[in-house]
Design a protein around this motif. Sequence first.
Motif, short mmCIF file in Angstrom:
data_model
loop_
_atom_site.label_atom_id
_atom_site.label_comp_id
_atom_site.label_asym_id
_atom_site.label_seq_id
_atom_site.Cartn_x
_atom_site.Cartn_y
_atom_site.Cartn_z
N ARG A 38 0.84 -1.21 0.00
CA ARG A 38 0.00 0.00 0.00
C ARG A 38 0.86 1.25 0.00
NH1 ARG A 38 -3.36 -3.19 3.51
NH2 ARG A 38 -2.30 -2.34 5.34
N VAL A 39 1.92 1.23 0.81
CA VAL A 39 2.83 2.37 0.87
C VAL A 39 3.45 2.62 -0.50
CG1 VAL A 39 5.07 3.16 1.77
CG2 VAL A 39 3.37 2.23 3.33
N GLN A 40 3.92 1.55 -1.15
CA GLN A 40 4.57 1.71 -2.44
C GLN A 40 3.62 2.24 -3.49
OE1 GLN A 40 7.98 1.25 -2.79
NE2 GLN A 40 7.48 2.43 -4.61
N ARG A 41 2.35 1.84 -3.44
CA ARG A 41 1.36 2.35 -4.39
C ARG A 41 1.14 3.84 -4.20
NH1 ARG A 41 -3.70 -1.59 -4.00
NH2 ARG A 41 -4.62 0.00 -5.39
N PHE A 42 1.16 4.31 -2.95
CA PHE A 42 1.03 5.75 -2.69
C PHE A 42 2.27 6.49 -3.19
CE2 PHE A 42 -2.02 4.60 0.88
CZ PHE A 42 -3.12 5.16 0.26
N LEU A 43 3.45 5.92 -2.96
CA LEU A 43 4.68 6.55 -3.42
C LEU A 43 4.73 6.62 -4.94
CD1 LEU A 43 7.31 4.90 -1.02
CD2 LEU A 43 6.39 7.22 -0.89
N ASP A 44 4.35 5.53 -5.59
CA ASP A 44 4.34 5.51 -7.07
C ASP A 44 3.36 6.55 -7.62
OD1 ASP A 44 6.19 3.49 -6.99
OD2 ASP A 44 4.76 1.88 -7.36
N ALA A 45 2.20 6.65 -6.98
CA ALA A 45 1.19 7.62 -7.43
C ALA A 45 1.70 9.05 -7.28
CB ALA A 45 -0.10 7.43 -6.64
N ALA A 46 2.33 9.33 -6.15
CA ALA A 46 2.85 10.67 -5.90
C ALA A 46 3.97 11.01 -6.89
CB ALA A 46 3.37 10.78 -4.47
N GLN A 47 4.84 10.04 -7.15
CA GLN A 47 5.94 10.27 -8.09
C GLN A 47 5.41 10.53 -9.49
OE1 GLN A 47 9.48 10.43 -7.35
NE2 GLN A 47 9.08 11.48 -9.28
N ALA A 48 4.36 9.80 -9.88
CA ALA A 48 3.75 10.01 -11.20
C ALA A 48 3.17 11.41 -11.31
CB ALA A 48 2.67 8.96 -11.43
N LEU A 49 2.54 11.89 -10.25
CA LEU A 49 1.97 13.23 -10.25
C LEU A 49 3.07 14.29 -10.34
CD1 LEU A 49 -0.80 12.75 -7.55
CD2 LEU A 49 -1.19 13.35 -9.94
N ILE A 50 4.16 14.08 -9.62
CA ILE A 50 5.28 15.02 -9.67
C ILE A 50 5.86 15.08 -11.09
CG2 ILE A 50 7.67 15.39 -8.91
CD1 ILE A 50 6.86 14.32 -6.18
N THR A 51 5.99 13.93 -11.71
CA THR A 51 6.54 13.87 -13.07
C THR A 51 5.62 14.59 -14.05
OG1 THR A 51 7.62 11.75 -12.58
CG2 THR A 51 7.31 12.33 -14.91
N GLU A 52 4.33 14.37 -13.92
CA GLU A 52 3.37 14.99 -14.82
C GLU A 52 3.28 16.50 -14.63
OE1 GLU A 52 -0.41 13.14 -14.40
OE2 GLU A 52 0.32 11.15 -14.99
N LYS A 53 3.22 16.93 -13.38
CA LYS A 53 3.01 18.34 -13.08
C LYS A 53 4.31 19.15 -13.08
CE LYS A 53 -1.06 17.63 -10.07
NZ LYS A 53 -1.94 18.76 -10.46
N GLY A 54 5.44 18.47 -12.85
CA GLY A 54 6.71 19.18 -12.75
C GLY A 54 6.80 19.98 -11.47
N THR A 55 6.03 19.58 -10.45
CA THR A 55 6.01 20.30 -9.18
C THR A 55 5.50 19.36 -8.09
OG1 THR A 55 5.00 22.15 -7.97
CG2 THR A 55 3.67 21.12 -9.69
N THR A 56 5.73 19.74 -6.84
CA THR A 56 5.21 18.97 -5.71
C THR A 56 3.85 19.50 -5.26
OG1 THR A 56 6.44 20.38 -4.15
CG2 THR A 56 7.50 18.33 -4.85
N GLU A 57 3.29 20.41 -6.06
CA GLU A 57 1.98 21.00 -5.72
C GLU A 57 0.84 20.09 -6.18
OE1 GLU A 57 1.65 23.65 -3.79
OE2 GLU A 57 3.84 23.62 -3.66
N PHE A 58 0.57 19.08 -5.41
CA PHE A 58 -0.56 18.20 -5.65
C PHE A 58 -1.26 17.95 -4.32
CE2 PHE A 58 3.20 15.54 -5.00
CZ PHE A 58 2.79 14.76 -3.93
N THR A 59 -2.44 17.39 -4.35
CA THR A 59 -3.20 17.16 -3.13
C THR A 59 -3.15 15.69 -2.73
OG1 THR A 59 -5.30 16.70 -4.24
CG2 THR A 59 -4.77 19.02 -3.77
N VAL A 60 -3.42 15.45 -1.46
CA VAL A 60 -3.50 14.08 -0.97
C VAL A 60 -4.60 13.33 -1.69
CG1 VAL A 60 -4.12 12.64 1.03
CG2 VAL A 60 -2.51 14.56 1.31
N GLN A 61 -5.71 14.02 -1.98
CA GLN A 61 -6.82 13.38 -2.67
C GLN A 61 -6.40 12.90 -4.06
OE1 GLN A 61 -9.80 12.66 -1.28
NE2 GLN A 61 -10.20 11.48 -3.16
N GLU A 62 -5.58 13.68 -4.74
CA GLU A 62 -5.09 13.26 -6.05
C GLU A 62 -4.25 11.99 -5.94
OE1 GLU A 62 -4.29 16.90 -8.99
OE2 GLU A 62 -3.36 17.22 -7.03
N VAL A 63 -3.43 11.92 -4.90
CA VAL A 63 -2.60 10.73 -4.69
C VAL A 63 -3.49 9.51 -4.41
CG1 VAL A 63 -0.86 9.66 -3.20
CG2 VAL A 63 -0.65 12.07 -3.82
N VAL A 64 -4.49 9.71 -3.57
CA VAL A 64 -5.40 8.63 -3.22
C VAL A 64 -6.12 8.11 -4.47
CG1 VAL A 64 -7.55 8.08 -2.01
CG2 VAL A 64 -5.74 9.35 -0.83
#
Length: 227
Positions: A38-64
């Motif tokens: 479960r932890v790794q799935r959250f980390l992978d999701a967050a990393q994908a969002l960072i790659t797409e957005k080019g920033t760490t400005e995303f929400t927890v809901q987006e990661v979920v």
Amino acid sequence: MTRQRHDEPAGSPTDQPAWKQRAVERSIRTAKLRAEERVQRFLDAAQALITEKGTTEFTVQEVVERSRQSLRSFYLQFDGKHELLLALFEEALTRTAEQIRAAATGQADPLDRLVVAMRLLFELCRPDPSVRRPLFTDFAPRLLVTHPAQVKAAHVALLALFTELMIDADQAGRLRAGTNPRRMAALAMQTIMFTAQSSGGNDDATVRPITAEELSDFCTVGIAESG
């Protein structure tokens, strides 16, 4: 008849049959593996969002939503977004340490291994306008100001590697007598990372930027045995 010891509570592990102990241990291992997944799935999701957005400005809901898990599950694993970003930052630094170790291993001389590690760390820490690395350019500087202890903890793997390389060079007689390998490892690492990350501006250091070779030469002059 076996009497229960006074200092041993009823139902303690030593009172349980072996099959029950094995069942409990198996259940604990299974729960741990599921939590790690479960932890790794959250980390992978967050990393994908960072790659797409080019920033760490995303929400927890987006990661979920990206991880296809629940908000409740997220907060069972992390205190919040800060801890999630910290985990990603630590993972990135651990991978960096592994990459440097692999590159340095090819050198037979312990001092040469140290030099290779210094130069590669410098190159990896230099800002690259063509590559967005928000964890290092956005998150890390804020973390250094607000949570310096967490920054220190995140660099443990990298510092351990440089300490190991420094100790190897010292034991091979390649460092000056009286050198403290552990302190020199921390000093060299901090010097390299600060110099690399300080690139920028309209000064001589930018027009003619400091090279990895110059910096490794500077560091080794201070620690290497002369002659």
